[in-house]
Enzyme design. Structure first.
Site, short mmCIF file in Angstrom:
data_model
loop_
_atom_site.label_atom_id
_atom_site.label_comp_id
_atom_site.label_asym_id
_atom_site.label_seq_id
_atom_site.Cartn_x
_atom_site.Cartn_y
_atom_site.Cartn_z
N LYS A 299 -18.71 11.57 48.63
CA LYS A 299 -18.97 13.00 48.84
C LYS A 299 -18.46 13.79 47.65
O LYS A 299 -17.41 13.48 47.11
CB LYS A 299 -18.26 13.52 50.10
CG LYS A 299 -18.21 12.54 51.22
CD LYS A 299 -16.83 12.54 51.84
CE LYS A 299 -16.65 11.36 52.76
NZ LYS A 299 -15.24 11.06 52.98
N ASP B 31 -15.46 27.47 41.57
CA ASP B 31 -16.04 28.42 40.60
C ASP B 31 -15.84 29.92 40.84
O ASP B 31 -15.23 30.33 41.83
CB ASP B 31 -17.54 28.13 40.46
CG ASP B 31 -18.39 29.19 41.15
OD1 ASP B 31 -18.84 30.12 40.45
OD2 ASP B 31 -18.58 29.09 42.37
N LYS C 179 -21.84 38.36 38.91
CA LYS C 179 -21.95 38.91 40.26
C LYS C 179 -21.50 40.37 40.27
O LYS C 179 -20.69 40.76 39.44
CB LYS C 179 -21.03 38.12 41.21
CG LYS C 179 -21.51 36.73 41.56
CD LYS C 179 -20.55 36.07 42.55
CE LYS C 179 -20.96 34.64 42.86
NZ LYS C 179 -22.26 34.54 43.54
N ASP D 50 -14.69 29.42 46.58
CA ASP D 50 -15.93 28.69 46.27
C ASP D 50 -15.71 27.20 46.02
O ASP D 50 -16.64 26.49 45.67
CB ASP D 50 -16.62 29.35 45.06
CG ASP D 50 -18.12 29.13 45.05
OD1 ASP D 50 -18.67 28.75 46.10
OD2 ASP D 50 -18.73 29.31 43.98
N ASP E 212 -25.44 31.82 37.81
CA ASP E 212 -24.72 31.94 39.08
C ASP E 212 -25.14 30.85 40.08
O ASP E 212 -24.50 30.66 41.10
CB ASP E 212 -24.98 33.34 39.67
CG ASP E 212 -23.98 33.69 40.76
OD1 ASP E 212 -22.96 32.98 40.89
OD2 ASP E 212 -24.22 34.68 41.48
N GLU F 121 -24.56 27.79 39.98
CA GLU F 121 -23.78 26.78 39.23
C GLU F 121 -23.41 25.56 40.05
O GLU F 121 -23.27 24.47 39.53
CB GLU F 121 -22.53 27.42 38.64
CG GLU F 121 -21.32 27.54 39.58
CD GLU F 121 -21.54 28.48 40.76
OE1 GLU F 121 -22.38 29.39 40.64
OE2 GLU F 121 -20.88 28.30 41.80
N ARG G 128 -24.99 23.73 42.15
CA ARG G 128 -25.97 22.63 42.13
C ARG G 128 -25.94 21.88 40.80
O ARG G 128 -26.25 20.69 40.75
CB ARG G 128 -27.37 23.19 42.44
CG ARG G 128 -27.86 24.18 41.42
CD ARG G 128 -29.02 25.02 41.94
NE ARG G 128 -28.59 26.07 42.87
CZ ARG G 128 -29.42 26.91 43.48
NH1 ARG G 128 -30.72 26.83 43.28
NH2 ARG G 128 -28.96 27.82 44.30
N1 BES Z 1 -20.99 30.29 45.50
C1 BES Z 1 -22.20 31.03 45.53
C2 BES Z 1 -22.82 31.08 46.93
C3 BES Z 1 -22.06 31.86 47.97
C4 BES Z 1 -22.37 33.18 48.18
C5 BES Z 1 -21.10 31.26 48.75
C6 BES Z 1 -21.70 33.90 49.16
C7 BES Z 1 -20.44 31.97 49.71
C8 BES Z 1 -20.73 33.29 49.92
C9 BES Z 1 -23.20 30.38 44.59
O1 BES Z 1 -22.65 29.90 43.41
C10 BES Z 1 -24.18 31.43 44.19
O2 BES Z 1 -23.81 32.35 43.54
N2 BES Z 1 -25.43 31.25 44.59
C11 BES Z 1 -26.47 32.19 44.30
C12 BES Z 1 -27.71 31.42 43.95
C13 BES Z 1 -28.81 32.28 43.41
C14 BES Z 1 -28.44 32.77 42.03
C15 BES Z 1 -30.05 31.46 43.36
C16 BES Z 1 -26.71 33.05 45.54
O3 BES Z 1 -26.67 32.51 46.64
O4 BES Z 1 -26.87 34.25 45.38
MN MN Z 2 -22.57 31.23 41.79
ZN ZN Z 3 -20.69 29.40 43.49
#
Ligand code: BES
Ligand code: MN
Ligand code: ZN
Length: 483
Positions: A248, A253, A260, A271, A330, A332, A334
């Site tokens: 796993k 991050d 953001k 995160d 953002d 990141e 994945r």
């Molecule tokens: N860590 C965030 C996702 C997240 C958001 C977790 C709110 C917990 C609460 C992730 O790294 C992220 O920023 N994802 C983006 C992806 C987008 C840019 C495709 C998102 O969900 O906005």
């Molecule tokens: Mn992110």
């Molecule tokens: Zn993130």
């Protein structure tokens, strides 16, 4: 809080906790206590419309005729199974924590579940007060000891010591990591913290930046390149049995050039919740000496905007050899997981891989904070995870994967882009991205963005870091590898 077990008897001091079934009355030792108090307890029940509903409680303070300073009467509903026993234990803890009593004796009504009540109480007692230098004694819990008076005292004690207490430590281990702020917990310090697992017999291997460059983990390193804190990948291996491992992985991050909005950005210190779940699960399986071969891998990075940060549009070559156009820095998590998944599958040829990550805001939109999402290329694995989650109240809801979603990842310049062509189905396109790195290996991805922390306490989960995933993974190992 210390949890111990004793033969059923009324306590000489502290609080006394008695249970009542739905529609039932005080029985056995509880009836004796009521008689000693000249019926004050049953009178209190009748006076407050208490009917034994699960987790409902009433308190009688300083009843005459009893040594106990207070009596808490708690409902255990109609069917007291292990899951409810945990919630009852947690509810008892929370009801008494700040009451003023230093110890409590819980008279448990049945055999087989007293250890679960202790587990629930200990999970509820978790606190993270490290940075609260001005906390006054009256604001801290006075309750430091719970004695469970169980009919099967020795069996309950053994079960708690060998199993329950180890799970409590594992969940606290994960919650502690998640609770730490980003200036204290960064990849290097996190990796140092994970070394603590070595004392339990887990082999811990830490890859630093040079090692990761050598390994060509370029999508992971791309995320880390804007930070002054170097990335680390930590592989934890518990060899408690024969057979192929379950692996796993996950992340840590904040931010990026696709920065953001500032409102709420502090929440991104959580995160790394997926990696903490993996670390906690490793602690659980090692702590209770599970008869299973389990590998945990975590990719630890800080996602920062700076002169050295990755740019939108950059193309990177992942460990698997596939190329990725980074449209949004953002997205990141994945990128970190892609390298870990490909690496762990190549190195260990596991029977199954489960990854956990606070991956998408879209997951929170879909499920809020009740369920986490599960995405899988293998029905049996998905089913095992869903039932493991139900058993430990870390609930999962399955989402689909489909070629049509995969197509949304097409890039004109590279093998794929790192976000979907539209914002729709954001949690699914993220899962489709990961799927490209697992080949035929049975794999499941848990998007725990909504469940890694909570603003609302539950019986066994205080506000803050939940440790979601620790018990789920531990249960999966029990169900799939150990039975
Ligand atoms: N860590 C965030 C996702 C997240 C958001 C977790 C709110 C917990 C609460 C992730 O790294 C992220 O920023 N994802 C983006 C992806 C987008 C840019 C495709 C998102 O969900 O906005
Ligand atoms: Mn992110
Ligand atoms: Zn993130």
């Amino acid at each position: 809080m210390k949890v111990s077990f004793a033969a059923p008897a009324l306590p000489r001091s502290g609080a006394l906790v008695l249970t009542v079934a739905k529609g039932g009355a005080l029985e056995g030792l509880a009836a004796e206590a009521d008689a000693a108090a000249s019926g004050a307890l049953s009178k209190a029940m009748a006076a407050s419309r208490f009917d034994g509903e699960a987790k409902a409680a009433i308190e009688v303070i300083a009843p005459s005729g009893l040594d106990a300073e207070r009596v808490l009467i708690i409902g255990v509903g109609e069917e007291l199974d292990a899951r409810l026993a945990e919630d009852v234990g947690g509810t008892v803890y929370s009801a008494l924590a700040k009451s003023g009593s230093g110890s409590a004796t819980l008279v448990w009504p049945q055999t087989g579940s007293a250890s679960a009540a202790g587990l629930g109480a200990a999970l509820a007692a978790y606190r993270f007060d490290k940075y609260r230098t001005k906390l006054e004694d009256k604001d801290k819990p006075a309750l430091t000891e719970l004695v469970i008076a169980a009919p099967d005292t020795d069996a309950a004690r053994r079960s708690y010591e060998e199993d329950g207490a180890r799970v409590v430590e594992a969940v606290a281990f994960a919650r502690d990591f998640v609770s730490e702020p980003g200036n204290v917990l960064y990849p290097e310090s996190y990796a140092d913290g994970l070394r603590e697992l070595e004392a339990l017999g887990v082999s811990v291997e830490v890859f630093d930046r040079a090692a990761l460059e050598e390994l060509k983990m370029a999508t992971l390193l791309g995320v880390a390149q804007g930070s002054a804190r170097e990335a680390r990948v930590v592989v934890m291996h518990w060899r408690g049995g024969e057979g192929p491992p379950i692996a796993k992985g996950v992340t840590f991050d904040t931010g990026g050039i696709s920065i953001k909005p500032s409102g709420g950005m502090e929440e991104m210190k959580w995160d790394m919740g997926g990696s903490a779940a993996v670390a906690g699960a490793m602690r659980a399986v090692a702590g209770r000496k599970a008869a299973a071969n389990v590998v945990g891998i975590v990719g630890l990075v800080e996602n920062m905007p700076s002169a050295t940060a990755q740019r939108p549009g950059d193309v990177v070559t992942s460990y698997s050899g596939q190329t990725v156009e980074v449209i949004n820095t953002d997205a990141e998590g994945r990128l970190v997981l892609a390298d870990l998944l490909a690496y762990v599958i190549e190195r260990y040829e596991p029977r199954a891989v489960v990854d956990l990550a606070t991956l998408t805001g879209a997951m929170v939109m879909a499920l809020a904070h009740e369920y986490a999402g599960v995405f899988s290329n293998n029905d049996a694995l998905a089913e095992s995870l869903i039932s493991a989650g139900a058993a430990v109240d870390e609930k999962l809801w399955r989402f689909p994967l489909h070629d049509a979603y995969d197509k949304m990842l097409e890039s004109p310049i590279a093998d794929m882009r790192n976000i979907g062509s539209s914002r729709e189905a954001g949690a699914i396109t993220a899962a489709q991205f990961l799927k490209r790195f697992v080949g035929e290996t049975p794999w499941a991805h848990l998007d725990i963005a909504g469940t890694a922390w909570t603003g609302k306490a539950r019986p066994t989960v205080p506000k803050g870091a939940t440790g979601y995933g620790v018990r789920l993974l531990d249960r999966l190992v029990r169900d799939v590898c150990e039975s």
